[in-house]
Design an enzyme around this catalytic site. Structure first.
Site, mmCIF file in Angstrom:
data_model
loop_
_atom_site.group_PDB
_atom_site.id
_atom_site.type_symbol
_atom_site.label_atom_id
_atom_site.label_comp_id
_atom_site.label_asym_id
_atom_site.label_seq_id
_atom_site.Cartn_x
_atom_site.Cartn_y
_atom_site.Cartn_z
ATOM 1 N N GLY A 42 22.077 -48.983 -36.268
ATOM 2 C CA GLY A 42 22.756 -48.917 -34.974
ATOM 3 C C GLY A 42 24.235 -48.658 -35.135
ATOM 4 N N THR A 80 18.989 -44.202 -39.873
ATOM 5 C CA THR A 80 19.130 -45.225 -40.923
ATOM 6 C C THR A 80 17.807 -45.945 -41.188
ATOM 7 O OG1 THR A 80 21.408 -45.638 -40.234
ATOM 8 C CG2 THR A 80 20.410 -47.328 -41.598
HETATM 9 N N1 ASP Z 1 24.464 -47.845 -38.805
HETATM 10 C C1 ASP Z 1 24.586 -46.452 -39.168
HETATM 11 C C2 ASP Z 1 26.031 -46.098 -39.264
HETATM 12 O O1 ASP Z 1 26.793 -46.535 -38.432
HETATM 13 C C3 ASP Z 1 23.952 -45.520 -38.208
HETATM 14 C C4 ASP Z 1 22.606 -45.901 -37.723
HETATM 15 O O2 ASP Z 1 22.077 -46.940 -38.034
HETATM 16 O O3 ASP Z 1 22.026 -45.139 -36.976
HETATM 17 O O4 ASP Z 1 26.374 -45.311 -40.118
#
Ligand code: ASP
Length: 422
Positions: free
Chosen positions: A299, A247
């Protein structure tokens, strides 16, 4: 920085105690971990400024020049996140993002334009690479805030975005390897009629290290059979055993004090089709208020939705907290949701990128880093910043000491197998 699992648990608990989790203690009392404190010296605040997750680092300079020359704050932030969206090697965003469990890339994004107080968002979009720009198109060309799935894709095509295959050959092979890895439990992999079929190995009293070595060896063989290039094999095996997150969030503030933010992602690797994380949820993955500031997250999306992370941070700043305090308070809400249970929290990862309207900023995270410390390759959470001069990456300030672990929790990996990944 490498921690053994035992060290990890020890330091996690100590870290939690050190910051007074669950008490009224302030997050910034955690000075042993705090590495950056940008909100304590007002004289150093700078505008314009752009902050983002570290995978946006190399796109900061161009976006900053654009912002300095009078470019719009949202367009500057979108310019940063478009970089990883276009990059087939970034496996967490846009083209080349790792797919869902059915091998289909599904993207989420949202944006907020502070000066006009408008927002746009898209979830679970297939076949369109620059979903951050699609979220802006939703904001500009519809009376809605959020479009999802097929409707969002059709809207994107209608306003001129090209349909394209987002599953790169490398990501497809990593997904196929992931299917193989799970083939003991489903219909993928060689069937019973295949002359080479073997019953799944049983744990017939053999040492764990032997079973793990076999598993890694088996995966490496499959990676070779799938045509995964030798230089990609280690990464592929690692991503299959420990599905990654990624992300990018970006917030931009100009010299007039106008501020905007956006977040874009391919979400959790190998997620269920239709799963939408926090990234496109206004108030979770991103929130911008022209009167206060902007925040975004990367996250564990499910956990962030539960605390409305980005909105909570902005509201905390509205009520007087510094960016770092605002972020720490929000992280503590995640901790509180699990009653401080470190056995669960160690599988949660969260980083917030926070920018106040006066240029004060902070990067805060639940843990210092993410990844398989047991394999010697944890990554330290970082925030990337450009406020004039050289763009820089800075470690975030962590609430808890140590690194988060992968979820679902992997079985214990014996030391000699860990060494293969070092
Ligand atoms: N927050 C993102 C999600 O849950 C994933 C990430 O940030 O790595 O889709």
């Amino acid at each position: 920085m490498t921690f053994s699992r035992r060290d990890f648990v020890k330091t996690s608990v100590l870290g939690a105690v050190a910051v007074g989790v669950g008490s009224q203690a302030r997050g910034d009392s955690h000075s042993s971990v705090a590495t950056q404190d940008h909100d304590s010296q007002p004289a150093s605040y700078k505008r314009p400024i752009i902050i983002c997750a570290n995978n946006g680092f190399k796109y900061l300079d161009d976006a900053f020049a654009f912002l300095k020359n009078g470019g719009d704050t949202l367009d500057a932030a979108l310019q940063v996140v478009k970089g990883p969206e276009d990059d087939p090697k970034d496996r967490s965003v846009g083209l080349g993002g790792l797919p869902n469990e059915e091998g289909v890339v599904e993207l989420d994004a949202c944006c907020m334009h502070g000066p006009t107080r408008r927002v746009g968002s898209v979830g679970a979009v297939r076949n369109i690479k620059n979903v951050s720009l699609v979220s802006k198109a939703v904001m500009e060309h519809t009376g809605h805030v959020m479009l999802v799935g097929e409707g969002a894709e059709r809207f994107a095509v209608a306003v001129g975005f090209p349909r394209e295959n987002l599953l790169t050959d490398d990501s497809r092979k990593i997904w196929l390897l992931w299917k193989e890895y799970h083939s003991d439990a489903d219909w993928w992999g060689p069937g019973i009629s295949n002359p080479h079929w073997q019953p799944p190995p049983t744990d017939d009293g053999r040492p764990q290290s032997e079973l793990w070595r076999e598993r890694v060896h088996h995966l490496e063989e499959h990676a070779a059979n799938l045509g995964i290039a030798p230089e990609l094999r280690r990464e592929a095996v690692y991503k299959v055993m420990f599905p990654p997150m990624g992300t990018i969030h970006c917030s931009a503030l100009n010299d007039k004090g106008e501020i905007s933010g956006c977040t874009t992602t391919s979400g959790l690797a190998f997620k269920l089709p239709g799963r939408v994380g926090d990234s496109p949820i206004i108030g979770a993955g991103c929130y911008t208020d022209q009167d206060v500031g902007s925040a975004g997250a990367t996250g564990s999306g499910e956990e962030n939705i539960k605390v409305a992370g980005a909105h909570t941070i902005v509201e905390n700043m509205r009520h007087g907290m510094s960016p770092r305090e605002a972020g720490m308070d929000t992280l503590k809400r995640i901790v509180r949701n699990y009653n401080n249970d470190m056995n669960k929290l160690k599988f949660i990862d969260m980083t917030y990128y926070i920018l106040r309207k006066d240029g004060a900023y902070a990067g805060v995270s639940l843990w210092e880093g993410y990844g398989s410390s047991s394999f010697g390759t944890p990554s330290v959470h970082k925030i990337a910043v450009q406020d004039g001069g050289q763009a820089r990456s800075e470690p975030t300030v962590a609430l808890l000491k140590g690194n988060s672990q992968e979820f679902p929790p992997p079985p214990k990996v014996p030391t000699e197998v860990q060494k293969q990944f070092k």
